[in-house]
Write a protein that holds these residues in place. Structure first.
Motif, PDB file in Angstrom:
ATOM      1  N   ILE A 100       0.617  -0.980  -0.002  1.00  0.00           N
ATOM      2  CA  ILE A 100       0.099  -0.158  -0.011  1.00  0.00           C
ATOM      3  C   ILE A 100       0.901   1.280  -0.137  1.00  0.00           C
ATOM      4  CG2 ILE A 100      -0.109   0.086   2.601  1.00  0.00           C
ATOM      5  CD1 ILE A 100      -3.148   1.169   2.023  1.00  0.00           C
ATOM      6  N   ASP A 101       0.202   2.007  -0.784  1.00  0.00           N
ATOM      7  CA  ASP A 101       0.999   3.471  -0.497  1.00  0.00           C
ATOM      8  C   ASP A 101       0.031   4.514   0.331  1.00  0.00           C
ATOM      9  OD1 ASP A 101       3.387   3.697  -2.281  1.00  0.00           O
ATOM     10  OD2 ASP A 101       2.088   3.160  -3.790  1.00  0.00           O
ATOM     11  N   LEU A 102       0.660   4.723   1.461  1.00  0.00           N
ATOM     12  CA  LEU A 102      -0.366   5.515   2.638  1.00  0.00           C
ATOM     13  C   LEU A 102       0.052   6.847   2.699  1.00  0.00           C
ATOM     14  CD1 LEU A 102      -1.732   3.851   5.410  1.00  0.00           C
ATOM     15  CD2 LEU A 102      -0.797   5.996   5.861  1.00  0.00           C
ATOM     16  N   MET A 108       3.992  10.553   2.222  1.00  0.00           N
ATOM     17  CA  MET A 108       3.593   9.528   1.595  1.00  0.00           C
ATOM     18  C   MET A 108       4.446   8.131   1.764  1.00  0.00           C
ATOM     19  SD  MET A 108       1.372   8.326  -1.725  1.00  0.00           S
ATOM     20  CE  MET A 108       2.554   8.865  -3.088  1.00  0.00           C
ATOM     21  N   THR A 109       3.897   7.000   2.242  1.00  0.00           N
ATOM     22  CA  THR A 109       4.898   5.948   2.491  1.00  0.00           C
ATOM     23  C   THR A 109       4.412   4.485   1.836  1.00  0.00           C
ATOM     24  OG1 THR A 109       5.701   7.029   4.585  1.00  0.00           O
ATOM     25  CG2 THR A 109       6.178   4.407   4.422  1.00  0.00           C
ATOM     26  N   LYS A 110       5.184   3.718   1.336  1.00  0.00           N
ATOM     27  CA  LYS A 110       4.989   2.524   0.821  1.00  0.00           C
ATOM     28  C   LYS A 110       5.302   1.364   1.729  1.00  0.00           C
ATOM     29  CE  LYS A 110       5.275   1.151  -3.547  1.00  0.00           C
ATOM     30  NZ  LYS A 110       4.199   0.644  -3.909  1.00  0.00           N
ATOM     31  N   ALA A 111       4.532   0.632   2.098  1.00  0.00           N
ATOM     32  CA  ALA A 111       4.879  -0.738   2.783  1.00  0.00           C
ATOM     33  C   ALA A 111       4.528  -2.062   1.655  1.00  0.00           C
ATOM     34  CB  ALA A 111       4.239  -0.976   3.957  1.00  0.00           C
ATOM     35  N   ALA A 112       5.465  -2.878   1.286  1.00  0.00           N
ATOM     36  CA  ALA A 112       5.233  -4.017   0.402  1.00  0.00           C
ATOM     37  C   ALA A 112       5.664  -5.020   1.514  1.00  0.00           C
ATOM     38  CB  ALA A 112       5.937  -3.873  -0.798  1.00  0.00           C
ATOM     39  N   LEU A 113       4.839  -6.216   1.524  1.00  0.00           N
ATOM     40  CA  LEU A 113       5.283  -7.296   2.300  1.00  0.00           C
ATOM     41  C   LEU A 113       4.792  -8.801   1.969  1.00  0.00           C
ATOM     42  CD1 LEU A 113       3.063  -8.518   4.496  1.00  0.00           C
ATOM     43  CD2 LEU A 113       3.086  -6.233   5.647  1.00  0.00           C
ATOM     44  N   ASP A 114       5.518  -9.605   2.206  1.00  0.00           N
ATOM     45  CA  ASP A 114       5.347 -11.196   1.960  1.00  0.00           C
ATOM     46  C   ASP A 114       5.602 -11.782   3.155  1.00  0.00           C
ATOM     47  OD1 ASP A 114       5.442 -13.447   0.705  1.00  0.00           O
ATOM     48  OD2 ASP A 114       7.424 -13.201  -0.342  1.00  0.00           O
ATOM     49  N   LYS A 174       1.365   2.583  10.090  1.00  0.00           N
ATOM     50  CA  LYS A 174       0.004   2.545   9.448  1.00  0.00           C
ATOM     51  C   LYS A 174       0.043   1.659   8.113  1.00  0.00           C
ATOM     52  CE  LYS A 174      -2.768   6.402  11.180  1.00  0.00           C
ATOM     53  NZ  LYS A 174      -3.017   7.843  10.825  1.00  0.00           N
ATOM     54  N   ALA A 175       1.031   1.922   7.440  1.00  0.00           N
ATOM     55  CA  ALA A 175       1.323   1.270   6.050  1.00  0.00           C
ATOM     56  C   ALA A 175       1.464  -0.178   6.189  1.00  0.00           C
ATOM     57  CB  ALA A 175       2.507   1.910   4.978  1.00  0.00           C
ATOM     58  N   VAL A 176       2.317  -0.697   7.239  1.00  0.00           N
ATOM     59  CA  VAL A 176       2.656  -2.024   7.403  1.00  0.00           C
ATOM     60  C   VAL A 176       1.357  -2.632   8.101  1.00  0.00           C
ATOM     61  CG1 VAL A 176       4.090  -3.472   9.231  1.00  0.00           C
ATOM     62  CG2 VAL A 176       5.404  -1.439   7.640  1.00  0.00           C
ATOM     63  N   ALA A 177       0.628  -1.942   8.861  1.00  0.00           N
ATOM     64  CA  ALA A 177      -0.708  -2.603   9.378  1.00  0.00           C
ATOM     65  C   ALA A 177      -1.562  -2.777   8.242  1.00  0.00           C
ATOM     66  CB  ALA A 177      -1.173  -1.781  10.245  1.00  0.00           C
ATOM     67  N   ARG A 178      -1.829  -1.950   7.477  1.00  0.00           N
ATOM     68  CA  ARG A 178      -2.675  -2.305   6.150  1.00  0.00           C
ATOM     69  C   ARG A 178      -2.453  -3.320   5.385  1.00  0.00           C
ATOM     70  NH1 ARG A 178      -8.135   0.287   5.986  1.00  0.00           N
ATOM     71  NH2 ARG A 178      -8.033   1.396   8.053  1.00  0.00           N
ATOM     72  N   ALA A 179      -1.099  -3.239   5.162  1.00  0.00           N
ATOM     73  CA  ALA A 179      -0.504  -4.207   4.130  1.00  0.00           C
ATOM     74  C   ALA A 179      -0.800  -5.780   4.832  1.00  0.00           C
ATOM     75  CB  ALA A 179       1.017  -3.898   3.749  1.00  0.00           C
ATOM     76  N   LEU A 180      -0.545  -5.692   5.977  1.00  0.00           N
ATOM     77  CA  LEU A 180      -0.294  -6.839   6.900  1.00  0.00           C
ATOM     78  C   LEU A 180      -1.899  -7.470   6.954  1.00  0.00           C
ATOM     79  CD1 LEU A 180       1.549  -8.737   8.915  1.00  0.00           C
ATOM     80  CD2 LEU A 180       1.204  -7.087  10.612  1.00  0.00           C
TER      81      LEU A 180
END
Ligand SMILES: [Mn+2]
Length: 202
Positions: A100-102, A108-114, A174-180
């Motif tokens: 997500i780009d939050l 603005m911050t991106k979090a991408a996770l696997d 928030k970005a990590v949370a939303r992606a998670l």
């Protein structure tokens, strides 16, 4: 089918000479957060992590804050990571990937996770100030590093732009949370399979 039928909850208690921490998580929660680390700004961030991932979290930490916040922040990251890994179990049925780009005001911050089972942090965030109140901004990276290592998550965090350190830190959480939230959610089309051609994650 395990992930759909078993409760994805876990508890971790961790005690060292530096900190005593207990964490509970419920991945399929509502974002109910009960957090007390003794560090006001950090509590505010962990509150965001729970609220926006919809993962219920109870976090109680007593650390050597007379030294500084470092041990407490890092060890809370370890404990939350361990609890999440435990709760996710074999990771069957999960979406696995999300990003997500939050946006928050000027930031603005991106979090991408696997949820790969392979811990990795790529950290591309610079803070304009060393402190947010009394909190050292460099500890934000320490937290996510400990979290990713112990959760078994490949985690990339990239701050595109921003001027305010509080906003930059908050968008990371928030970005990590939303992606998670998305990555950990059960995908019904997976029909309970582990989403990997290797047949296993974690
Ligand atoms: Mn805030």
């Amino acid at each position: 089918m395990a992930a759909e039928t078993e409760a994805r909850r876990a508890e971790v208690a961790r005690k060292t000479r530096e900190t005593a921490i207990s964490v509970t998580v419920n991945v399929d929660g509502t974002g109910d957060a009960r957090i007390s680390t003794g560090i006001g700004f950090f509590d505010h961030m962990l509150d965001q992590l729970s609220r926006h991932s919809l993962i219920d979290m109870t976090i109680e930490a007593k650390g050597d804050l007379h030294i500084d916040d470092h041990h407490t922040v890092e060890d809370v990251g370890i404990a939350i990571g361990q609890a999440l890994a435990k709760a996710l179990g074999d990771r069957a049925g999960v979406n696995r990937y999300a990003s997500i780009d939050l946006a928050m005001d000027e930031t603005m911050t991106k979090a991408a996770l696997d949820l790969s089972g392979r811990p990795y942090l790529v950290w591309n965030v610079a803070f304009p100030s060393e402190k947010i109140g009394t909190f050292d901004t460099e500890l934000v990276r320490e937290f996510f590093h400990a979290f990713a290592q112990n959760a078994g998550i490949t985690l990339h965090i990239l701050n595109h732009y921003g001027a305010n350190s509080h906003h930059i830190a908050e968008t990371c959480f928030k970005a990590v949370a939303r992606a998670l939230r998305v990555a950990a959610e059960i995908d019904p089309r997976q029909e309970g399979r582990v989403p990997s051609t290797k047949g296993m994650l974690a």
